[in-house]
Design an enzyme around this catalytic site. Sequence first.
Site, mmCIF file in Angstrom:
data_model
loop_
_atom_site.group_PDB
_atom_site.id
_atom_site.type_symbol
_atom_site.label_atom_id
_atom_site.label_comp_id
_atom_site.label_asym_id
_atom_site.label_seq_id
_atom_site.Cartn_x
_atom_site.Cartn_y
_atom_site.Cartn_z
ATOM 1 N N LYS A 102 34.042 49.984 40.949
ATOM 2 C CA LYS A 102 33.251 48.863 40.706
ATOM 3 C C LYS A 102 32.444 48.903 39.258
ATOM 4 C CE LYS A 102 31.783 48.752 45.641
ATOM 5 N NZ LYS A 102 30.649 48.651 46.351
ATOM 6 N N TYR A 140 34.406 38.855 49.670
ATOM 7 C CA TYR A 140 33.697 39.636 50.545
ATOM 8 C C TYR A 140 33.202 38.605 51.657
ATOM 9 C CZ TYR A 140 33.037 43.696 47.629
ATOM 10 O OH TYR A 140 33.349 44.726 46.863
ATOM 11 N N ASN A 206 27.742 51.735 44.344
ATOM 12 C CA ASN A 206 28.057 53.016 44.794
ATOM 13 C C ASN A 206 29.473 53.405 44.365
ATOM 14 O OD1 ASN A 206 29.635 51.121 46.123
ATOM 15 N ND2 ASN A 206 28.910 51.834 48.367
ATOM 16 N N HIS A 209 35.005 50.893 46.236
ATOM 17 C CA HIS A 209 35.073 50.212 47.513
ATOM 18 C C HIS A 209 36.410 50.972 48.132
ATOM 19 C CE1 HIS A 209 35.946 47.094 50.639
ATOM 20 N NE2 HIS A 209 37.325 47.127 50.229
ATOM 21 N N GLU A 220 43.332 42.794 51.795
ATOM 22 C CA GLU A 220 42.682 43.064 50.376
ATOM 23 C C GLU A 220 43.648 43.068 49.356
ATOM 24 O OE1 GLU A 220 38.447 44.918 52.208
ATOM 25 O OE2 GLU A 220 40.114 46.397 51.085
#
Length: 382
Positions: A102, A140, A206, A209, A220
Amino acid sequence: MNGVEDSTRYCFIAEWFDPQAALVRQYQLFFYPRDCSIEIFDLKTRRSFLKKTKYETIKGSEYFVGNVINVYSRQMTLKEYGDEFTRKALGTSQETTFAIIKPDAIRFKGDILQAIYRDGFKVTQIQMCHLTKEQASAFYAEHNGKPFFNDLVSFMTSGCCIALELMRPNAVMRWRDLLGPTNTAQAQATAPNSIRARFGTDQTRNACHGSDSQESAQRELEFFFPKDARKKGPGNTARLSGDTTLAIVKPQAVKDDQLGDIVKDIDSAGLQITAIKSFNLEKSDAEEFLEVYKGVVSEYGDMVVEMSSGTCVAIEVEAPQGDPAKFRAFVGPADPEIAKHLRPQTLRAKYGKSKVQNAVHCTDLVDDAPLEVEYFFRILSQ
Protein backbone atom coordinates in the site's frame (compact mmCIF):
# COMPACT_ATOMS: atom_id res chain seq x y z
CA MET A 1 8.96 -33.09 -7.60
CA ASN A 2 11.56 -34.82 -5.41
CA GLY A 3 11.58 -38.57 -5.05
CA VAL A 4 9.68 -39.25 -8.30
CA GLU A 5 9.73 -42.68 -9.89
CA ASP A 6 11.85 -43.26 -13.00
CA SER A 7 8.72 -43.57 -15.14
CA THR A 8 7.00 -40.41 -13.89
CA ARG A 9 5.76 -38.14 -16.68
CA TYR A 10 3.81 -34.89 -16.28
CA CYS A 11 1.60 -33.57 -19.06
CA PHE A 12 0.56 -29.97 -19.82
CA ILE A 13 -1.36 -28.14 -22.52
CA ALA A 14 0.86 -25.26 -23.66
CA GLU A 15 0.36 -22.30 -25.98
CA TRP A 16 2.84 -20.37 -28.09
CA PHE A 17 2.11 -17.28 -30.17
CA ASP A 18 3.67 -17.75 -33.59
CA PRO A 19 4.60 -14.20 -34.71
CA GLN A 20 5.20 -15.29 -38.33
CA ALA A 21 1.68 -16.69 -38.76
CA ALA A 22 0.08 -14.40 -36.13
CA LEU A 23 -1.52 -17.50 -34.60
CA VAL A 24 -1.68 -19.02 -31.14
CA ARG A 25 -0.55 -22.62 -31.47
CA GLN A 26 -1.41 -25.32 -28.91
CA TYR A 27 0.85 -28.13 -27.84
CA GLN A 28 0.91 -31.14 -25.57
CA LEU A 29 4.08 -30.88 -23.48
CA PHE A 30 5.49 -33.76 -21.47
CA PHE A 31 8.02 -33.25 -18.69
CA TYR A 32 10.12 -36.14 -17.32
CA PRO A 33 11.52 -35.06 -13.92
CA ARG A 34 13.95 -37.97 -13.66
CA ASP A 35 16.33 -36.44 -16.21
CA CYS A 36 14.63 -33.06 -16.92
CA SER A 37 13.61 -34.18 -20.42
CA ILE A 38 10.75 -32.63 -22.38
CA GLU A 39 8.72 -33.83 -25.34
CA ILE A 40 6.25 -31.71 -27.34
CA PHE A 41 3.46 -32.56 -29.79
CA ASP A 42 1.49 -30.16 -32.00
CA LEU A 43 -2.18 -30.66 -31.09
CA LYS A 44 -3.49 -29.47 -34.47
CA THR A 45 -1.28 -31.59 -36.72
CA ARG A 46 -0.94 -34.41 -34.16
CA ARG A 47 2.73 -34.61 -35.02
CA SER A 48 5.88 -34.46 -32.97
CA PHE A 49 7.11 -30.89 -32.53
CA LEU A 50 10.10 -31.72 -30.33
CA LYS A 51 11.41 -35.23 -29.74
CA LYS A 52 12.23 -36.22 -26.18
CA THR A 53 15.19 -34.03 -25.27
CA LYS A 54 17.07 -33.34 -22.07
CA TYR A 55 16.42 -29.68 -21.23
CA GLU A 56 17.91 -28.68 -17.88
CA THR A 57 17.49 -24.94 -18.50
CA ILE A 58 13.99 -25.12 -17.00
CA LYS A 59 13.81 -26.21 -13.35
CA GLY A 60 11.20 -28.71 -12.22
CA SER A 61 9.66 -26.06 -9.97
CA GLU A 62 8.82 -23.97 -13.05
CA TYR A 63 6.31 -26.48 -14.39
CA PHE A 64 2.98 -25.20 -13.10
CA VAL A 65 -0.19 -23.93 -14.76
CA GLY A 66 -0.01 -20.25 -15.62
CA ASN A 67 3.76 -20.07 -15.85
CA VAL A 68 5.65 -19.00 -18.97
CA ILE A 69 8.62 -21.16 -19.87
CA ASN A 70 11.25 -20.63 -22.55
CA VAL A 71 11.83 -23.63 -24.83
CA TYR A 72 14.55 -22.92 -27.38
CA SER A 73 13.64 -19.21 -27.43
CA ARG A 74 9.89 -19.86 -27.68
CA GLN A 75 7.79 -18.40 -24.86
CA MET A 76 5.28 -21.13 -24.00
CA THR A 77 2.46 -20.61 -21.51
CA LEU A 78 1.36 -23.66 -19.55
CA LYS A 79 -2.41 -23.26 -19.84
CA GLU A 80 -3.77 -26.38 -18.13
CA TYR A 81 -2.92 -29.86 -16.93
CA GLY A 82 -2.89 -32.39 -19.74
CA ASP A 83 -4.11 -35.39 -17.76
CA GLU A 84 -5.67 -36.33 -14.43
CA PHE A 85 -2.42 -37.76 -13.04
CA THR A 86 -0.63 -34.42 -13.49
CA ARG A 87 -3.60 -32.52 -12.06
CA LYS A 88 -3.65 -34.69 -8.91
CA ALA A 89 0.13 -34.69 -8.53
CA LEU A 90 0.77 -31.00 -9.10
CA GLY A 91 -2.60 -29.26 -8.82
CA THR A 92 -2.16 -28.48 -5.13
CA SER A 93 1.62 -28.14 -5.10
CA GLN A 94 1.56 -24.49 -6.14
CA GLU A 95 -1.07 -21.85 -5.48
CA THR A 96 -1.22 -18.17 -6.37
CA THR A 97 -2.50 -15.25 -4.34
CA PHE A 98 -2.73 -11.50 -4.73
CA ALA A 99 -0.92 -8.86 -2.68
CA ILE A 100 -0.65 -5.08 -2.62
CA ILE A 101 2.07 -3.02 -1.02
CA LYS A 102 0.00 0.00 0.00
CA PRO A 103 1.01 3.68 -0.39
CA ASP A 104 2.07 3.99 3.28
CA ALA A 105 4.59 1.16 2.91
CA ILE A 106 5.95 1.87 -0.56
CA ARG A 107 9.18 3.16 1.00
CA PHE A 108 9.64 -0.29 2.56
CA LYS A 109 9.10 -2.19 -0.71
CA GLY A 110 12.59 -3.72 -0.69
CA ASP A 111 12.19 -5.00 2.88
CA ILE A 112 8.72 -6.39 2.12
CA LEU A 113 9.91 -8.13 -1.05
CA GLN A 114 12.78 -9.65 0.93
CA ALA A 115 10.30 -10.96 3.53
CA ILE A 116 8.15 -12.42 0.75
CA TYR A 117 11.06 -14.34 -0.79
CA ARG A 118 12.39 -15.51 2.58
CA ASP A 119 9.02 -17.09 3.31
CA GLY A 120 9.28 -19.24 0.20
CA PHE A 121 7.14 -17.21 -2.20
CA LYS A 122 7.90 -16.54 -5.85
CA VAL A 123 6.89 -13.19 -7.33
CA THR A 124 5.35 -14.20 -10.66
CA GLN A 125 3.94 -10.77 -11.61
CA ILE A 126 4.59 -7.28 -10.28
CA GLN A 127 3.59 -3.75 -11.22
CA MET A 128 3.73 -0.36 -9.56
CA CYS A 129 0.53 1.61 -10.17
CA HIS A 130 -1.31 4.71 -8.98
CA LEU A 131 -4.99 3.91 -8.64
CA THR A 132 -7.66 6.36 -9.71
CA LYS A 133 -10.71 6.92 -7.51
CA GLU A 134 -12.79 4.84 -9.92
CA GLN A 135 -10.31 1.95 -9.87
CA ALA A 136 -9.97 1.94 -6.08
CA SER A 137 -13.75 2.10 -5.66
CA ALA A 138 -14.19 -0.81 -8.06
CA PHE A 139 -11.52 -2.91 -6.38
CA TYR A 140 -13.00 -2.37 -2.90
CA ALA A 141 -16.63 -2.47 -4.10
CA GLU A 142 -17.54 -5.10 -1.48
CA HIS A 143 -16.92 -2.46 1.22
CA ASN A 144 -19.04 0.23 -0.45
CA GLY A 145 -21.47 1.69 2.08
CA LYS A 146 -19.33 0.84 5.09
CA PRO A 147 -18.16 3.73 7.35
CA PHE A 148 -14.51 3.35 6.37
CA PHE A 149 -15.04 3.06 2.59
CA ASN A 150 -14.38 6.69 1.63
CA ASP A 151 -11.26 6.89 3.81
CA LEU A 152 -10.01 3.63 2.32
CA VAL A 153 -10.46 4.85 -1.26
CA SER A 154 -8.85 8.19 -0.41
CA PHE A 155 -5.88 6.44 1.17
CA MET A 156 -5.38 3.94 -1.67
CA THR A 157 -5.33 6.79 -4.22
CA SER A 158 -2.96 8.96 -2.17
CA GLY A 159 0.20 7.54 -3.74
CA CYS A 160 1.71 4.64 -5.64
CA CYS A 161 1.12 1.03 -4.67
CA ILE A 162 2.66 -2.22 -5.89
CA ALA A 163 0.46 -5.10 -7.06
CA LEU A 164 1.90 -8.62 -6.91
CA GLU A 165 1.02 -12.14 -7.87
CA LEU A 166 2.65 -14.49 -5.35
CA MET A 167 3.09 -18.23 -5.67
CA ARG A 168 3.93 -21.07 -3.28
CA PRO A 169 2.11 -24.04 -1.74
CA ASN A 170 -0.89 -22.86 0.33
CA ALA A 171 -0.16 -19.31 -0.83
CA VAL A 172 -3.41 -17.64 0.28
CA MET A 173 -3.23 -18.67 3.92
CA ARG A 174 0.56 -18.41 4.13
CA TRP A 175 0.49 -14.80 2.87
CA ARG A 176 -2.20 -13.87 5.38
CA ASP A 177 -0.12 -15.44 8.15
CA LEU A 178 2.92 -13.46 7.03
CA LEU A 179 0.84 -10.27 6.95
CA GLY A 180 -0.47 -10.64 10.50
CA PRO A 181 -3.71 -9.18 11.94
CA THR A 182 -5.44 -6.37 10.02
CA ASN A 183 -5.01 -3.91 12.91
CA THR A 184 -1.37 -2.90 13.22
CA ALA A 185 -1.54 -2.53 17.02
CA GLN A 186 -2.90 -6.06 17.35
CA ALA A 187 -0.24 -7.32 14.93
CA GLN A 188 2.51 -5.72 17.00
CA ALA A 189 1.10 -7.33 20.16
CA THR A 190 0.47 -10.83 18.81
CA ALA A 191 2.69 -11.23 15.71
CA PRO A 192 5.63 -8.81 16.11
CA ASN A 193 7.55 -10.28 13.16
CA SER A 194 4.64 -9.96 10.73
CA ILE A 195 4.68 -7.44 7.89
CA ARG A 196 1.88 -5.32 9.35
CA ALA A 197 3.58 -5.21 12.74
CA ARG A 198 6.86 -4.10 11.17
CA PHE A 199 5.60 -1.63 8.57
CA GLY A 200 1.97 -0.74 9.35
CA THR A 201 0.49 2.23 11.24
CA ASP A 202 -3.19 1.48 11.93
CA GLN A 203 -6.10 -0.61 10.61
CA THR A 204 -6.21 1.11 7.19
CA ARG A 205 -2.55 2.09 6.82
CA ASN A 206 -1.43 -1.45 7.51
CA ALA A 207 1.29 -1.85 4.87
CA CYS A 208 -0.17 -4.60 2.67
CA HIS A 209 -3.34 -6.25 1.41
CA GLY A 210 -3.84 -9.98 0.97
CA SER A 211 -6.63 -12.01 -0.61
CA ASP A 212 -8.79 -13.91 1.88
CA SER A 213 -9.59 -16.92 -0.35
CA GLN A 214 -8.58 -18.55 -3.62
CA GLU A 215 -11.71 -17.15 -5.25
CA SER A 216 -10.87 -13.62 -4.08
CA ALA A 217 -7.28 -14.06 -5.21
CA GLN A 218 -8.30 -14.99 -8.76
CA ARG A 219 -10.76 -12.09 -8.95
CA GLU A 220 -8.24 -9.57 -7.63
CA LEU A 221 -5.45 -10.89 -9.85
CA GLU A 222 -7.74 -10.52 -12.86
CA PHE A 223 -8.41 -6.89 -11.87
CA PHE A 224 -4.72 -5.94 -11.86
CA PHE A 225 -3.29 -8.54 -14.28
CA PRO A 226 -6.10 -9.41 -16.76
CA LYS A 227 -5.43 -12.55 -18.81
CA ASP A 228 -7.48 -11.22 -21.71
CA ALA A 229 -5.22 -8.85 -23.66
CA ARG A 230 -8.28 -6.81 -24.64
CA LYS A 231 -8.88 -5.88 -21.02
CA LYS A 232 -6.77 -3.26 -19.29
CA GLY A 233 -5.71 -3.21 -15.67
CA PRO A 234 -4.31 -0.14 -13.89
CA GLY A 235 -1.52 1.51 -15.90
CA ASN A 236 2.11 1.72 -14.87
CA THR A 237 3.65 4.77 -13.21
CA ALA A 238 6.55 5.44 -15.59
CA ARG A 239 7.42 9.10 -16.05
CA LEU A 240 8.83 8.55 -19.55
CA SER A 241 10.84 11.72 -19.07
CA GLY A 242 14.42 12.70 -19.68
CA ASP A 243 15.42 12.51 -16.01
CA THR A 244 14.99 8.74 -15.62
CA THR A 245 16.93 5.65 -16.69
CA LEU A 246 16.24 1.93 -16.95
CA ALA A 247 17.29 -1.10 -14.94
CA ILE A 248 16.18 -4.63 -15.78
CA VAL A 249 16.46 -7.42 -13.23
CA LYS A 250 17.30 -10.26 -15.58
CA PRO A 251 15.51 -13.64 -15.62
CA GLN A 252 18.30 -15.53 -13.83
CA ALA A 253 18.31 -13.02 -10.97
CA VAL A 254 14.51 -13.24 -10.74
CA LYS A 255 14.70 -17.05 -10.63
CA ASP A 256 17.35 -16.79 -7.92
CA ASP A 257 14.98 -14.67 -5.76
CA GLN A 258 17.24 -11.60 -5.90
CA LEU A 259 14.58 -9.03 -6.86
CA GLY A 260 13.92 -7.97 -3.26
CA ASP A 261 17.63 -7.58 -2.51
CA ILE A 262 18.21 -5.50 -5.64
CA VAL A 263 15.21 -3.23 -4.97
CA LYS A 264 16.39 -2.83 -1.35
CA ASP A 265 19.87 -1.85 -2.53
CA ILE A 266 18.48 0.73 -4.97
CA ASP A 267 16.29 2.21 -2.21
CA SER A 268 19.15 2.17 0.32
CA ALA A 269 21.33 4.13 -2.09
CA GLY A 270 18.80 6.97 -1.99
CA LEU A 271 17.69 6.39 -5.57
CA GLN A 272 14.01 6.84 -6.40
CA ILE A 273 12.20 4.03 -8.19
CA THR A 274 9.39 5.55 -10.25
CA ALA A 275 8.02 2.43 -12.00
CA ILE A 276 8.23 -1.36 -11.76
CA LYS A 277 6.72 -3.95 -14.11
CA SER A 278 7.38 -7.61 -14.92
CA PHE A 279 7.69 -8.85 -18.51
CA ASN A 280 8.18 -12.10 -20.41
CA LEU A 281 10.05 -11.17 -23.57
CA GLU A 282 9.75 -13.02 -26.85
CA LYS A 283 13.08 -13.63 -28.58
CA SER A 284 12.17 -11.01 -31.21
CA ASP A 285 11.57 -8.41 -28.47
CA ALA A 286 14.90 -9.20 -26.80
CA GLU A 287 16.68 -8.97 -30.17
CA GLU A 288 15.12 -5.61 -30.90
CA PHE A 289 15.90 -4.21 -27.46
CA LEU A 290 19.52 -5.45 -27.48
CA GLU A 291 20.20 -4.63 -31.12
CA VAL A 292 22.69 -1.92 -30.16
CA TYR A 293 25.03 -4.71 -28.95
CA LYS A 294 24.75 -6.79 -32.14
CA GLY A 295 28.17 -7.03 -33.80
CA VAL A 296 29.67 -5.06 -30.91
CA VAL A 297 29.92 -7.67 -28.14
CA SER A 298 30.53 -11.37 -28.75
CA GLU A 299 27.94 -12.29 -26.10
CA TYR A 300 25.04 -10.73 -28.05
CA GLY A 301 23.38 -14.06 -28.92
CA ASP A 302 23.66 -15.35 -25.36
CA MET A 303 22.33 -12.02 -24.04
CA VAL A 304 19.22 -12.43 -26.19
CA VAL A 305 18.70 -15.99 -24.94
CA GLU A 306 19.07 -14.91 -21.31
CA MET A 307 16.75 -11.91 -21.62
CA SER A 308 14.03 -14.11 -23.16
CA SER A 309 14.53 -17.10 -20.84
CA GLY A 310 11.88 -16.17 -18.28
CA THR A 311 10.35 -13.32 -16.30
CA CYS A 312 12.38 -10.12 -16.09
CA VAL A 313 11.47 -7.00 -14.10
CA ALA A 314 11.91 -3.53 -15.61
CA ILE A 315 12.54 -0.68 -13.18
CA GLU A 316 12.45 3.02 -14.05
CA VAL A 317 14.87 4.90 -11.79
CA GLU A 318 15.31 8.62 -11.36
CA ALA A 319 18.81 9.24 -12.67
CA PRO A 320 21.13 10.68 -9.95
CA GLN A 321 21.58 14.39 -10.69
CA GLY A 322 19.80 13.68 -13.95
CA ASP A 323 22.80 11.69 -15.19
CA PRO A 324 22.13 8.05 -16.21
CA ALA A 325 25.89 7.41 -16.18
CA LYS A 326 25.85 7.69 -12.38
CA PHE A 327 23.30 4.88 -12.13
CA ARG A 328 25.38 2.81 -14.53
CA ALA A 329 28.33 3.21 -12.14
CA PHE A 330 26.07 2.01 -9.30
CA VAL A 331 25.19 -1.13 -11.30
CA GLY A 332 28.87 -1.81 -11.99
CA PRO A 333 31.04 -3.29 -14.76
CA ALA A 334 29.37 -5.75 -17.15
CA ASP A 335 31.61 -8.63 -16.03
CA PRO A 336 30.82 -9.55 -12.39
CA GLU A 337 34.34 -10.87 -11.84
CA ILE A 338 35.82 -7.50 -12.76
CA ALA A 339 33.13 -5.79 -10.69
CA LYS A 340 34.03 -7.85 -7.61
CA HIS A 341 37.62 -6.66 -7.83
CA LEU A 342 37.07 -3.03 -8.80
CA ARG A 343 33.56 -2.17 -7.46
CA PRO A 344 32.59 -4.84 -4.89
CA GLN A 345 29.52 -2.94 -3.64
CA THR A 346 27.89 -2.66 -7.08
CA LEU A 347 24.83 -4.71 -8.02
CA ARG A 348 26.63 -6.86 -10.56
CA ALA A 349 29.44 -7.62 -8.13
CA LYS A 350 26.94 -8.76 -5.50
CA TYR A 351 24.44 -10.64 -7.65
CA GLY A 352 25.98 -11.41 -11.04
CA LYS A 353 27.18 -14.85 -12.13
CA SER A 354 28.75 -14.15 -15.52
CA LYS A 355 28.98 -11.46 -18.14
CA VAL A 356 25.66 -12.68 -19.60
CA GLN A 357 23.94 -13.55 -16.32
CA ASN A 358 25.10 -10.37 -14.60
CA ALA A 359 21.84 -9.82 -12.69
CA VAL A 360 20.98 -6.32 -13.96
CA HIS A 361 20.88 -4.60 -17.32
CA CYS A 362 21.24 -0.83 -17.25
CA THR A 363 21.31 1.83 -19.95
CA ASP A 364 24.87 2.15 -21.24
CA LEU A 365 24.55 5.27 -23.38
CA VAL A 366 23.11 8.43 -21.83
CA ASP A 367 21.10 9.30 -24.94
CA ASP A 368 19.48 5.85 -24.94
CA ALA A 369 17.91 6.17 -21.46
CA PRO A 370 14.57 7.69 -22.59
CA LEU A 371 14.36 5.22 -25.48
CA GLU A 372 14.91 2.17 -23.28
CA VAL A 373 12.41 3.33 -20.67
CA GLU A 374 9.86 4.01 -23.38
CA TYR A 375 10.44 0.60 -25.01
CA PHE A 376 9.37 -1.26 -21.88
CA PHE A 377 6.90 1.05 -20.20
CA ARG A 378 5.06 2.30 -23.28
CA ILE A 379 5.67 0.06 -26.30
CA LEU A 380 5.76 -3.38 -24.64
CA SER A 381 3.17 -2.35 -22.06
CA GLN A 382 0.62 -1.86 -24.83
